[in-house]
Design an enzyme around this catalytic site. Structure first.
Site, PDB file in Angstrom:
ATOM      1  N   ARG A 237       0.819  -1.220   0.000  1.00 41.13           N
ATOM      2  CA  ARG A 237       0.000   0.000   0.000  1.00 41.13           C
ATOM      3  C   ARG A 237       0.855   1.275   0.000  1.00 41.13           C
ATOM      4  O   ARG A 237       0.565   2.252  -0.687  1.00 41.13           O
ATOM      5  CB  ARG A 237      -0.890  -0.021   1.250  1.00 41.13           C
ATOM      6  CG  ARG A 237      -1.579   1.306   1.613  1.00 41.13           C
ATOM      7  CD  ARG A 237      -2.423   1.090   2.861  1.00 41.13           C
ATOM      8  NE  ARG A 237      -2.852   2.319   3.503  1.00 41.13           N
ATOM      9  CZ  ARG A 237      -4.067   2.851   3.407  1.00 41.13           C
ATOM     10  NH1 ARG A 237      -4.967   2.278   2.636  1.00 41.13           N
ATOM     11  NH2 ARG A 237      -4.393   3.947   4.063  1.00 41.13           N
ATOM     12  N   GLU A 378     -13.397   6.607  -4.133  1.00 43.19           N
ATOM     13  CA  GLU A 378     -13.093   5.193  -3.936  1.00 43.19           C
ATOM     14  C   GLU A 378     -13.828   4.431  -5.027  1.00 43.19           C
ATOM     15  O   GLU A 378     -15.056   4.368  -5.053  1.00 43.19           O
ATOM     16  CB  GLU A 378     -13.551   4.717  -2.552  1.00 43.19           C
ATOM     17  CG  GLU A 378     -12.812   5.375  -1.396  1.00 43.19           C
ATOM     18  CD  GLU A 378     -11.404   4.832  -1.198  1.00 43.19           C
ATOM     19  OE1 GLU A 378     -11.129   3.697  -1.653  1.00 43.19           O
ATOM     20  OE2 GLU A 378     -10.585   5.543  -0.582  1.00 43.19           O
TER      21      GLU A 378
END
Ligand SMILES: [Zn+2]
Length: 756
Positions: A237, A378
């Site tokens: 990430r 998102e």
């Protein structure tokens, strides 16, 4: 917070998989038997415990609540040890990876691609270079070296700019893959760039947007992490900062400089939300930050996955941004546009209240420090595939967000050198016979306002000419406009204008007077029923509902109760001294009967200070009835936490139930609630019922049912004499049909005079 009781899933294997080793290992780690489970996590402390034992937390904004968490084979027992229940969402993550489509089989957007690799000819950087060199419209595009990463990769962007774009032109910035594993986010800037260049010259909307706005597209903000996902560890990430001790990575979206170091970021270098040693400690965030110095960036979208959200500031605090109304209006528009393409609904709201606290995020710094209209999206989906969103969803996902991306680039915030704002909103209903004050802010965006030029233009007769009146300066960027009193025959229309010191006259709406604001007239706009709660109206209460003085108590989650009413000391509240309780049934506050006979277009208007957990867990309702028995729900709390920290103005259209009804009951309901987490609950004040009818008698200028002295005062202002015509708003006094308000109308007025 409801905690599901789920039987433990039996695990045969008990191999304890360590986290991926860091280093030059070029064989991607396999995830055979790795499971993703949904876990309800009650607190930040428990979350920290889970983070120690899991493989990774999949959510972009980890926080207390339901999270998707990956565990290595045999490690799920750690959740039992922590007393947490869960449901399995993905049985074997490696199966998803093995099923991934490989590049090259079909079109570019039918697969995911490497960032940049000398051995690969169709990586993302190759694709950008092709747009800039061989695309038929390649002269629109320029490769942009944004800066270098920790491992010295170049962060490449593409600038698209047409004929009229100058160094000062408004700029929009779209960037993806701030988080390495969120590959779908890297596809959007390239897809949008391709669309703009393909459509330029044929699609007038695109041509206008490219000719007048600079587009800066950065597909991969975090190239080191992105490549690390391909070569070594698919679930990476952060960036690839060496933190020492074999620990790598800073979460770039916790490294920005507004609210840095606060809630929802970690000081632990091993955490997936490690914020770094200081704000802007990382070259990747610095590189993107520098774009705001290079260009006149007016709007941006930071693209992430997954979850289906369109969000805006703040991440680090519960307070709403000063421009919440603008963010919400544009957010709703974008939500509808996205939904219209493939029917997928994205939840909208500020990061903090929609998901969880997150500090040091891009939208907060860009909005606060650079005045940018900043959103984060998102993308797909909701985690059924983890980060292995099937490649056949790349194009549909891009198709659905494309209209929102084009829309944002065309907002006033981007396109206009100065911008109008209406801090109290625009009037939709004018009270007959009363002046209407409109608060106006004129924001200098990338030009100054020429003093003396701000004006309101209005007319009350759609066939008449607009009357221009100067706005009154209140200092700073604040102005005031007054729509003068008029009567029930009027159809008000209005717009605003001001000159920027670039010589451009800016209007609101932007294309006025072709498009204007309008309002309807009413004799009931101030409220035919007004209950300010200064004294106890004696409504029916259940549970802890009470009339009285709130004490600012409660707020285990969200904020506490208010310490006063919106006006005066008293309110109706659920528990005036604290939160609602867990596991409670519905408790009602019910008004006495209100007469709405002869009322049309009835609205319930009140002030709200409400804290309630999202509707997945706890509930709050507003209901209306005509008999006190059958109730219609006109509002319920959304599936995002409601955490008012100031009095909110609420306007609910209850006309379908209440119009022309002799008995109307209002009801506010607290509950049901689940077994964990309490909030301050309902507080309400200043309840009004308004209506829209406007049935003035002839010459009854203010619509109060009498032709009396206030109407005479208005008549005097309208009297023009023979051949003087009818002034704006004076048509109600043209009583004799000769198209003048003159002495024969005065005689007619005197005959109609009734007195108070
Ligand atoms: Zn992300």
């Amino acid at each position: 917070m409801f905690r599901r009781v789920i039987a433990m899933v039996f695990m045969a294997a008990a191999v304890c998989a360590a986290r991926a080793a860091d280093g030059a290992d070029q064989v991607p780690q396999r995830f055979d038997g790795y499971q993703v489970v949904t876990v309800a996590i009650p607190s930040w402390e428990t979350l920290a415990e889970v983070e120690k034992v899991c493989e990774t937390i999949m959510n972009d904004y980890p926080g207390p609540g339901k999270l998707d968490v990956m565990f290595a084979p045999g490690r799920l027992g750690e959740l039992d040890r922590l007393g947490l229940s869960y449901v399995v969402k993905i049985e074997d993550y490696q199966v998803l990876i093995d099923n991934r489509d490989t590049p090259g089989a079909r079109g570019w957007f039918d697969a995911y691609h490497r960032y940049s690799s000398p051995s690969i000819t169709d990586d993302i950087v190759d694709y950008l270079e092709a747009l800039a060199t061989t695309h038929p419209n390649h002269e629109l595009a320029t490769m942009l070296n944004v800066g270098n990463s920790v491992e010295n990769r170049t962060i490449w962007g593409l600038v698209i700019a047409g004929a009229n774009v100058t160094p000062e032109s408004p700029t929009v910035l779209y960037f993806g893959a701030e988080h390495a594993r969120e590959w779908i986010a890297a596809t959007v800037p390239t897809y949008v760039a391709t669309y703009l260049m393909d459509q330029y010259g044929t699609n007038p909307v695109v041509t206008d947007l490219v000719d007048n706005v600079r587009w800066v597209m950065v597909p991969v903000m975090n190239p080191d992490g992105y490549e690390h996902c391909w070569t070594t560890y698919r679930l990476w990430r952060k960036n690839r900062r060496n933190n020492g001790g074999g620990v790598y990575g800073v979460d770039l979206n916790r490294n920005w400089g507004e609210g840095w170091g606060g809630e929802g970021s970690s000081s632990s270098p091993s955490s997936d939300t490690y914020r770094g040693p200081s704000a802007f400690s990382e070259p990747e965030t610095v590189a993107i930050r520098n774009l705001f110095d290079t260009y006149n960036v007016r709007a941006m979208i930071d693209l992430h996955s997954y979850g289906l959200y369109i969000m805006w500031p703040y991440g680090y605090q519960s307070a709403l941004p000063a421009h919440q109304a603008t963010y919400l209006a544009h957010g709703q528009d974008m939500q509808q546009m996205v939904q219209a393409v493939h029917g997928v609904t994205y939840t909208i709201g500020p990061v903090y209240s929609t998901l969880y606290a997150a500090s040091g995020v891009s939208v907060d710094w860009t909005y606060v420090q650079r005045g940018v209209l900043s959103y984060t999206i998102e993308l797909r989906d909701t985690g059924a595939y983890g980060f292995e969103l099937p490649a056949n969803q790349i194009i549909p996902n891009n198709q659905e967000v494309l209209p929102a991306i084009l829309y944002l680039a065309n907002t006033d915030w981007v396109r206009l050198p100065i911008r109008f704002e209406f801090p109290n909103g625009l009037p939709e209903v004018l009270q007959a016979g009363s002046d209407t004050v409109v608060a106006v802010n004129i924001v200098a965006q990338y030009a100054a306002v020429v003093p003396g030029t701000p004006q309101m233009h209005y007319r009350y007769d759609p066939a008449g000419a607009f009357v221009a009146v100067p706005l009154t300066s209140l200092g700073g960027n604040a102005y005031q406009a007054v729509l003068p009193a008029t009567n029930c025959l009027s159809t008000p229309e209005f717009y605003f204008s001001a000159e920027a010191d670039t010589g451009v006259t800016v209007s609101s709406p932007r294309n006025a007077p072709a498009e204007v604001y309008d309002a309807t007239m009413s004799t009931g706009a101030n409220g035919f029923y007004v209950q300010d709660l200064s004294s106890n109206p004696g409504w029916t209460t259940q549970g802890l509902w009470a009339w009285g003085h709130p004490t600012g108590g409660g707020g285990q989650y969200g904020g506490p109760d208010p310490t006063n009413g919106y006006t005066g000391a008293n309110v109706y509240g659920y528990n005036l001294s604290g939160d609602y309780t867990n596991s409670m049934p519905e408790y009602h506050l019910t008004s006495t009967a209100i007469n709405c006979s002869g009322r049309n277009g009835v609205h319930l208007v009140f002030r709200r200070w409400l804290g309630v957990e999202r509707s997945q867990y706890d509930h709050a309702y507003v209901r209306v009835s005509t008999n006190g028995t059958t109730w219609t729900t006109v509002w319920q709390n959304p599936n995002a936490d409601t955490t008012d920290t100031s009095w909110q103005h609420i306007d609910l259209d209850i006309s379908a139930v209440a119009d022309n009804q002799p008995t109307v009951y209002l009801r506010w309901t607290m509950g049901t609630t689940d077994g964990g987490w309490t909030y301050c609950g309902w507080n309400i004040d200043d309840i009004r019922l308004t209506s829209a009818e406007c049935e003035g008698l002839p010459a009854d200028y203010n619509g109060d049912g009498n032709v009396d002295l206030p109407d005479y005062a208005a008549f005097s202002d309208c009297l023009t004499g023979p051949d003087g015509g009818v002034l704006p708003g004076c048509a109600i006094f043209e009583l004799t049909g000769d198209a003048d308000v003159d002495l024969d109308d005065l005689a007619a007025f005197q005959r109609l005079f009734t007195g108070p």
